[in-house]
Design an enzyme around this catalytic site. Structure first.
Site, mmCIF file in Angstrom:
data_model
loop_
_atom_site.group_PDB
_atom_site.id
_atom_site.type_symbol
_atom_site.label_atom_id
_atom_site.label_comp_id
_atom_site.label_asym_id
_atom_site.label_seq_id
_atom_site.Cartn_x
_atom_site.Cartn_y
_atom_site.Cartn_z
ATOM 1 N N ASP A 13 0.806 -1.226 0.000
ATOM 2 C CA ASP A 13 0.000 0.000 0.000
ATOM 3 C C ASP A 13 0.838 1.274 0.000
ATOM 4 O O ASP A 13 0.424 2.295 0.539
ATOM 5 C CB ASP A 13 -0.967 0.024 1.208
ATOM 6 C CG ASP A 13 -1.823 -1.220 1.266
ATOM 7 O OD1 ASP A 13 -2.233 -1.697 0.192
ATOM 8 O OD2 ASP A 13 -2.083 -1.712 2.376
ATOM 9 N N LYS A 16 2.133 2.195 -5.166
ATOM 10 C CA LYS A 16 2.764 1.666 -6.392
ATOM 11 C C LYS A 16 1.934 2.012 -7.634
ATOM 12 O O LYS A 16 2.475 2.419 -8.660
ATOM 13 C CB LYS A 16 2.926 0.136 -6.285
ATOM 14 C CG LYS A 16 3.892 -0.285 -5.190
ATOM 15 C CD LYS A 16 3.949 -1.796 -5.036
ATOM 16 C CE LYS A 16 2.722 -2.404 -4.413
ATOM 17 N NZ LYS A 16 2.509 -2.113 -3.001
ATOM 18 N N GLY A 40 -4.186 -4.078 -4.180
ATOM 19 C CA GLY A 40 -5.209 -3.074 -4.478
ATOM 20 C C GLY A 40 -4.493 -1.798 -4.845
ATOM 21 O O GLY A 40 -4.014 -1.081 -3.979
ATOM 22 N N HIS A 41 -4.349 -1.562 -6.145
ATOM 23 C CA HIS A 41 -3.560 -0.406 -6.581
ATOM 24 C C HIS A 41 -4.473 0.752 -6.970
ATOM 25 O O HIS A 41 -5.200 0.683 -7.954
ATOM 26 C CB HIS A 41 -2.621 -0.826 -7.719
ATOM 27 C CG HIS A 41 -1.583 -1.806 -7.256
ATOM 28 N ND1 HIS A 41 -0.632 -2.342 -8.066
ATOM 29 C CD2 HIS A 41 -1.352 -2.330 -6.015
ATOM 30 C CE1 HIS A 41 0.141 -3.152 -7.347
ATOM 31 N NE2 HIS A 41 -0.282 -3.168 -6.118
ATOM 32 N N GLN A 223 2.242 -5.960 -3.276
ATOM 33 C CA GLN A 223 2.619 -6.104 -1.866
ATOM 34 C C GLN A 223 3.900 -5.313 -1.563
ATOM 35 O O GLN A 223 4.256 -4.435 -2.333
ATOM 36 C CB GLN A 223 2.796 -7.585 -1.471
ATOM 37 C CG GLN A 223 1.488 -8.374 -1.388
ATOM 38 C CD GLN A 223 0.940 -8.795 -2.731
ATOM 39 O OE1 GLN A 223 1.619 -9.418 -3.524
ATOM 40 N NE2 GLN A 223 -0.317 -8.447 -3.003
HETATM 41 P P1 IMO Z 1 -0.666 -4.029 -2.433
HETATM 42 O O1 IMO Z 1 -0.165 -4.542 -3.767
HETATM 43 C C1 IMO Z 1 -1.001 -4.554 1.856
HETATM 44 C C2 IMO Z 1 -1.086 -8.648 3.427
HETATM 45 C C3 IMO Z 1 -2.378 -9.100 4.078
HETATM 46 C C4 IMO Z 1 -1.833 -10.075 5.105
HETATM 47 C C5 IMO Z 1 -0.683 -10.743 4.366
HETATM 48 C C6 IMO Z 1 -1.047 -12.070 3.730
HETATM 49 O O2 IMO Z 1 -1.941 -3.286 -2.499
HETATM 50 O O3 IMO Z 1 0.421 -3.284 -1.732
HETATM 51 P P2 IMO Z 1 -2.491 -12.696 1.582
HETATM 52 O O4 IMO Z 1 -3.926 -12.419 1.255
HETATM 53 O O5 IMO Z 1 -1.520 -12.130 0.603
HETATM 54 O O6 IMO Z 1 -2.234 -14.149 1.865
HETATM 55 O O7 IMO Z 1 -2.256 -11.946 2.985
HETATM 56 O O8 IMO Z 1 -0.303 -9.838 3.341
HETATM 57 N N1 IMO Z 1 -1.248 -8.116 2.047
HETATM 58 C C7 IMO Z 1 -1.173 -6.820 1.730
HETATM 59 N N2 IMO Z 1 -1.053 -5.730 2.503
HETATM 60 N N3 IMO Z 1 -1.043 -4.399 0.534
HETATM 61 C C8 IMO Z 1 -1.127 -5.485 -0.268
HETATM 62 O O9 IMO Z 1 -1.009 -5.390 -1.612
HETATM 63 C C9 IMO Z 1 -1.253 -6.752 0.324
HETATM 64 N N4 IMO Z 1 -1.408 -8.017 -0.147
HETATM 65 C C10 IMO Z 1 -1.378 -8.832 0.913
HETATM 66 O O10 IMO Z 1 -3.040 -8.025 4.679
HETATM 67 O O11 IMO Z 1 -1.290 -9.385 6.201
HETATM 68 MG MG MG Z 2 -3.222 -2.955 -0.806
#
Ligand code: IMO
Ligand code: MG
Length: 428
Positions: A13, A16, A40-41, A223
């Site tokens: 988050d 990106k 979630g971009h 992530q």
């Molecule tokens: P973006 O691309 C923030 C976190 C989840 C959880 C851990 C594992 O938007 O930055 P998962 O569903 O991947 O098995 O969850 O990773 N998580 C993220 N946190 N931004 C994301 O994506 C995330 N994708 C997974 O909250 O702690």
């Molecule tokens: Mg996110």
């Protein structure tokens, strides 16, 4: 022109999507290389405000070829919905391609993600419940189904049959829930396959050909570094690698194929889900950051945990990704703060740690050691060049550069495309 990997430097988050949307103006190709719809971009541009989960954030430019690479796990329902939503906003998706090697998220992955989280009980990871852990587990267990399999119904049926047989044993015998219907999943996914067929192809060659021609290629990470299964806060991590190195494997390039690595960092830290976060603020300052920046998950709506910038974790992130540049986002959130803290080291059992620990038990007992710097009392969201930023903001940036040993090349001060301060040219 060059191949630039764009990765999250913290816990996800970081903005990106917003940075890719900006850089893609000059790009030929934007490729996602890891994660799935757990990402979630958020992108705000003249077409509207979008929360992209699977489609690369370069989709808004007609000259950009967008690729969902082999390293991504795809939920076809989510992807088709996203494509339909883009069409509704007048966005053309004819230059979108999906790797035939990308794995598919199946209904049992989503079901098992929830059942596994419930079983973990107090030790739950706080996943996004999108089936991410189970789909990547199946990939390495050689039980996965790939988008290319949808193109041949016999192949698809035979792979699905063996997967569903096995999953139904787990569902009924281990979790004691009802089995899933092979026939229903088969029909549903054949239908998805028909709709997705025009997008599915071998994609790594498109990227390599573009690179050979000297095109500008952006590898869009999902992530953040600290959620990496190897180097993140294991087991509180995601299940595919968000690191720049994974950009090669998840898109189909060799390790010498990446020219620059841009790490995106928020001016503070956030984390969503469980796991240690040394600088978390469970007070009014944390609430203030959350409300000002609207720090609620783009995928799950969960409130994000907020805290001061952690330069120990940040330095580790620079090293493990081999960052050449940093984009600092949300700097405007600090407008009006009397002072700002930066975590420069951790205190652990009376010792001072300056490197990021590899185990969560240690990290959980770490107390942040802070340095306090002066804030600025004006709004910076209208600033367009470095010289116009308040001295205190520039001091904050240069302190971060020193602590992280990496230059800040871009600063974002709002969600709009124009709300950006360019410090160094990324394309020289
Ligand atoms: P973006 O691309 C923030 C976190 C989840 C959880 C851990 C594992 O938007 O930055 P998962 O569903 O991947 O098995 O969850 O990773 N998580 C993220 N946190 N931004 C994301 O994506 C995330 N994708 C997974 O909250 O702690
Ligand atoms: Mg996110």
């Amino acid at each position: 022109m060059a191949v630039i990997a764009v990765v999250g430097g913290q816990w996800g988050d970081e903005g990106k999507g917003r940075i890719i949307d900006l850089l893609a103006e000059k790009a030929n190709i934007v490729a996602r290389f890891s994660g799935g719809d757990n990402a979630g971009h958020t992108v705000v541009n003249p077409y509207g405000a979008f929360r992209l989960h699977l489609v690369p954030s370069g989709i808004f430019y007609p000259q950009v070829t967008c690729i969902i690479g082999n390293g991504v796990a795809i939920n076809p329902a989510v992807l088709l919905e996203e494509i339909a939503d883009l069409h509704k906003h007048g966005i053309n998706t004819s230059r979108l391609f999906i790797s035939d090697r990308a794995h598919l998220i199946m209904p049992y992955h989503i079901l098992l993600d929830r059942l596994e989280e419930e079983r973990r009980n107090k030790g739950a990871i706080g996943t996004t419940l999108r089936g991410i852990g189970p789909v990547f587990a199946d990939k390495v267990a050689r039980l996965g189904i790939r988008t290319g399999d949808l193109l041949d119904r016999d192949v698809f049926l035979s792979r699905l049959k063996s997967a569903v047989e096995f999953k139904n044993i787990v569902l009924t015998k281990v979790y004691q829930v009802s089995p899933l219907s092979l026939e229903e999943i088969y029909q549903q996914y054949c239908h998805y396959g028909e709709q997705l067929a025009p997008f599915i192809r071998e994609t790594s060659s498109i990227i390599r050909e573009g690179a050979t021609k000297g095109e500008l290629i952006l590898l869009e990470g999902a992530q953040g570094t600290l959620l990496d299964p190897d180097f993140g806060t294991y087991p509180y991590v995601t299940s595919s690698s968000p690191l720049a190195g994974a950009g090669c494997i998840g898109a189909g390039l060799g390790p010498r194929g990446i020219d620059r690595v841009l790490g995106i960092f928020k001016a503070y830290d956030t984390r969503v889900g469980a796991g240690p976060m040394p600088t978390e603020l469970k007070d009014k300052t944390g609430d203030l950051i959350r409300e000002k920046a609207h720090e609620y998950g783009a995928t799950t709506g969960r409130p994000r945990r907020c805290g001061w910038f952690d330069a120990v974790a940040g330095r580790f992130s620079v090293q493990i990704n081999g960052l050449s540049d940093i984009a600092l986002t949300h700097l405007d959130i600090y407008d009006g703060f009397p002072s700002i803290k930066i975590c420069t080291a951790y205190k652990f059992k009376g010792e001072v740690l300056t490197s990021f620990p590899s185990d969560v038990a240690t990290l959980e007992s770490c107390q942040p050691i802070y340095e306090e710097v002066g804030g600025w009392q004006q709004s910076i969201s209208g600033v367009r060049n470095l010289g116009k930023l308040p001295v205190a903001a520039r001091k904050y940036m240069s302190r971060l550069e020193d602590l992280l040993s990496c230059p800040i090349s871009l600063v974002s001060i709002g969600p709009d495309r124009r709300q950006i301060v360019s410090v160094r040219d990324l394309f020289d």
